[in-house]
Design a protein around this motif. Structure first.
Motif, PDB file in Angstrom:
ATOM      1  N   ASN A  51       0.568  -1.364  -0.223  1.00 39.43           N
ATOM      2  CA  ASN A  51      -0.156   0.249  -0.034  1.00 39.43           C
ATOM      3  C   ASN A  51       0.742   1.237   0.145  1.00 39.43           C
ATOM      4  OD1 ASN A  51      -2.646  -0.939   0.069  1.00 39.43           O
ATOM      5  ND2 ASN A  51      -2.319  -1.794   1.938  1.00 39.43           N
ATOM      6  N   ALA A  52       2.078   1.312   0.391  1.00 38.08           N
ATOM      7  CA  ALA A  52       2.807   2.339   0.279  1.00 38.08           C
ATOM      8  C   ALA A  52       4.380   1.824   0.156  1.00 38.08           C
ATOM      9  CB  ALA A  52       2.806   3.039   1.689  1.00 38.08           C
ATOM     10  N   ALA A  53       4.777   2.354  -1.224  1.00 38.73           N
ATOM     11  CA  ALA A  53       6.264   1.916  -1.662  1.00 38.73           C
ATOM     12  C   ALA A  53       7.247   2.444  -0.719  1.00 38.73           C
ATOM     13  CB  ALA A  53       6.502   2.451  -3.163  1.00 38.73           C
ATOM     14  N   TYR A  54       7.007   3.599   0.092  1.00 38.06           N
ATOM     15  CA  TYR A  54       8.064   4.141   0.760  1.00 38.06           C
ATOM     16  C   TYR A  54       7.959   3.364   2.248  1.00 38.06           C
ATOM     17  CZ  TYR A  54       8.335   8.302  -2.408  1.00 38.06           C
ATOM     18  OH  TYR A  54       8.535   8.796  -3.620  1.00 38.06           O
ATOM     19  N   VAL A  55       7.431   2.391   2.537  1.00 37.85           N
ATOM     20  CA  VAL A  55       7.756   1.921   3.864  1.00 37.85           C
ATOM     21  C   VAL A  55       8.895   1.112   3.711  1.00 37.85           C
ATOM     22  CG1 VAL A  55       6.512   0.173   5.398  1.00 37.85           C
ATOM     23  CG2 VAL A  55       5.152   1.795   4.367  1.00 37.85           C
ATOM     24  N   ARG A  56       9.850   1.692   4.519  1.00 40.17           N
ATOM     25  CA  ARG A  56      11.432   1.021   4.582  1.00 40.17           C
ATOM     26  C   ARG A  56      11.511  -0.312   4.913  1.00 40.17           C
ATOM     27  NH1 ARG A  56      15.354   5.146   7.103  1.00 40.17           N
ATOM     28  NH2 ARG A  56      14.484   6.446   5.399  1.00 40.17           N
ATOM     29  N   SER A  57      10.552  -0.609   5.977  1.00 33.32           N
ATOM     30  CA  SER A  57      10.760  -1.959   6.680  1.00 33.32           C
ATOM     31  C   SER A  57      10.397  -2.880   5.846  1.00 33.32           C
ATOM     32  CB  SER A  57       9.828  -1.858   8.009  1.00 33.32           C
ATOM     33  OG  SER A  57       8.412  -1.678   7.445  1.00 33.32           O
ATOM     34  N   LEU A 100       9.432   5.836   7.040  1.00 32.68           N
ATOM     35  CA  LEU A 100       7.935   5.521   7.206  1.00 32.68           C
ATOM     36  C   LEU A 100       7.432   4.021   7.641  1.00 32.68           C
ATOM     37  CD1 LEU A 100       5.212   6.761   6.551  1.00 32.68           C
ATOM     38  CD2 LEU A 100       5.343   5.524   4.418  1.00 32.68           C
ATOM     39  N   GLU A 101       6.910   3.959   8.782  1.00 34.39           N
ATOM     40  CA  GLU A 101       6.394   2.772   9.174  1.00 34.39           C
ATOM     41  C   GLU A 101       4.967   2.374   8.711  1.00 34.39           C
ATOM     42  OE1 GLU A 101       8.276   0.710  11.092  1.00 34.39           O
ATOM     43  OE2 GLU A 101       9.885   2.162  11.716  1.00 34.39           O
ATOM     44  N   ALA A 102       4.682   0.939   8.649  1.00 30.69           N
ATOM     45  CA  ALA A 102       3.492   0.473   8.193  1.00 30.69           C
ATOM     46  C   ALA A 102       2.338   1.159   8.642  1.00 30.69           C
ATOM     47  CB  ALA A 102       3.327  -0.987   8.246  1.00 30.69           C
ATOM     48  N   TRP A 103       2.462   1.286  10.087  1.00 36.40           N
ATOM     49  CA  TRP A 103       1.204   1.852  10.798  1.00 36.40           C
ATOM     50  C   TRP A 103       1.055   3.515  10.475  1.00 36.40           C
ATOM     51  CZ3 TRP A 103       2.332   5.819  14.242  1.00 36.40           C
ATOM     52  CH2 TRP A 103       3.754   6.072  14.775  1.00 36.40           C
ATOM     53  N   GLN A 104       1.972   4.025   9.836  1.00 45.37           N
ATOM     54  CA  GLN A 104       1.853   5.530   9.483  1.00 45.37           C
ATOM     55  C   GLN A 104       1.296   5.853   7.930  1.00 45.37           C
ATOM     56  OE1 GLN A 104       5.947   6.395  10.207  1.00 45.37           O
ATOM     57  NE2 GLN A 104       5.532   7.781  11.911  1.00 45.37           N
ATOM     58  N   ILE A 105       1.049   4.609   7.390  1.00 40.21           N
ATOM     59  CA  ILE A 105       0.419   4.625   5.974  1.00 40.21           C
ATOM     60  C   ILE A 105      -0.807   5.638   5.989  1.00 40.21           C
ATOM     61  CG2 ILE A 105      -0.400   3.467   4.130  1.00 40.21           C
ATOM     62  CD1 ILE A 105       1.468   1.126   4.903  1.00 40.21           C
ATOM     63  N   LYS A 106      -0.845   6.348   4.996  1.00 37.53           N
ATOM     64  CA  LYS A 106      -2.070   7.333   4.548  1.00 37.53           C
ATOM     65  C   LYS A 106      -2.780   6.693   3.556  1.00 37.53           C
ATOM     66  CE  LYS A 106      -0.071  11.568   6.596  1.00 37.53           C
ATOM     67  NZ  LYS A 106       0.551  12.652   6.412  1.00 37.53           N
ATOM     68  N   GLY A 107      -2.336   5.831   2.780  1.00 33.76           N
ATOM     69  CA  GLY A 107      -2.908   5.444   1.504  1.00 33.76           C
ATOM     70  C   GLY A 107      -3.429   6.328   0.511  1.00 33.76           C
ATOM     71  N   GLU A 108      -2.966   7.673   0.376  1.00 32.24           N
ATOM     72  CA  GLU A 108      -3.368   8.652  -0.554  1.00 32.24           C
ATOM     73  C   GLU A 108      -2.818   8.219  -2.038  1.00 32.24           C
ATOM     74  OE1 GLU A 108      -2.504  12.132   1.345  1.00 32.24           O
ATOM     75  OE2 GLU A 108      -3.942  11.698   2.975  1.00 32.24           O
ATOM     76  N   ASP A 109      -1.658   7.533  -2.024  1.00 27.85           N
ATOM     77  CA  ASP A 109      -1.063   7.723  -3.548  1.00 27.85           C
ATOM     78  C   ASP A 109      -0.087   6.477  -3.789  1.00 27.85           C
ATOM     79  OD1 ASP A 109       1.261   8.179  -1.686  1.00 27.85           O
ATOM     80  OD2 ASP A 109       1.462  10.046  -2.367  1.00 27.85           O
TER      81      ASP A 109
END
Length: 193
Positions: free
Chosen positions: A138-144, A181-190
């Motif tokens: 859901n978010a390509a920037y989630v480094r983990s 960025l952590e998975a729990w911080q995903i906003k899911g906008e883009d």
């Protein structure tokens, strides 16, 4: 367009409990499915290859479903990626035909998957392997969730074949602690954040 002629399918499942640190309560699970097919364009230059993507869509859906079955269903999936090895009589552009059928198949079956599916491809010889990149669904920037899984087999791709790959994971790297960025911080906008 030519038929999709399958020679064989190879699947793998990894369960990672630790990377030298503490043992995880729940292991990270990574799975891959690779299907080796005849390359209908091997040995010749064909201008109009795009219609073959439509022919690959059922294969993409079948492979994505195999991964979901291996990992316990769509609710367990947090990461994904795709790749292609093209035999020596083919060209790199033949691997690009897998982008839409492979990526959209996983996103379709997962339902909620906003991030672009990362990919890798190369022209290679018999027995080659590919590090298939993995990112969060859901978010390509989630480094983990930046990861990869090595996929290949001893007798593919033959010169006139393509080895098409899909990978899914159930979570972050087992000892992720690199920040970002952590998975729990995903906003899911883009699909990025």
């Amino acid at each position: 367009m030519p038929d999709v002629i399958v020679r064989k399918t190879v699947s793998a499942l990894e369960e990672i409990y630790h990377e030298g640190g503490p043992v995880a309560e729940t292991p990270l699970r990574r799975a891959s499915v690779m299907t080796i097919i005849k390359n209908p364009f091997a040995g010749r230059y064909v201008v109009d290859i795009q219609p073959f993507m439509e022919d690959l869509k059922p294969l993409g859906l079948s492979m994505a479903q195999q991964l979901l079955d291996m990992l316990g269903g769509p609710d367990n999936i947090q990461g994904y990626g795709k790749g292609a090895l093209i035999g020596e009589a083919g060209e790199l552009e033949h691997g690009a035909l897998w982008h839409a059928p492979g990526g959209y198949a996983m996103r379709q079956l997962l339902g909620k998957a906003n991030a672009i599916v990362p990919s890798a491809k190369k022209v290679s010889g018999l027995g080659s392997r590919l590090d298939v990149p993995i990112t969060h669904i859901n978010a390509a920037y989630v480094r983990s969730h930046f990861d990869s899984m090595e996929v290949g087999c001893n007798d593919a791709p033959r010169a006139d074949e393509m080895a098409l790959m899909l990978v899914m994971t159930t979570g972050p790297r087992v000892h992720s602690r690199s920040g970002g960025l952590e998975a729990w911080q995903i906003k899911g906008e883009d699909g990025l954040r």
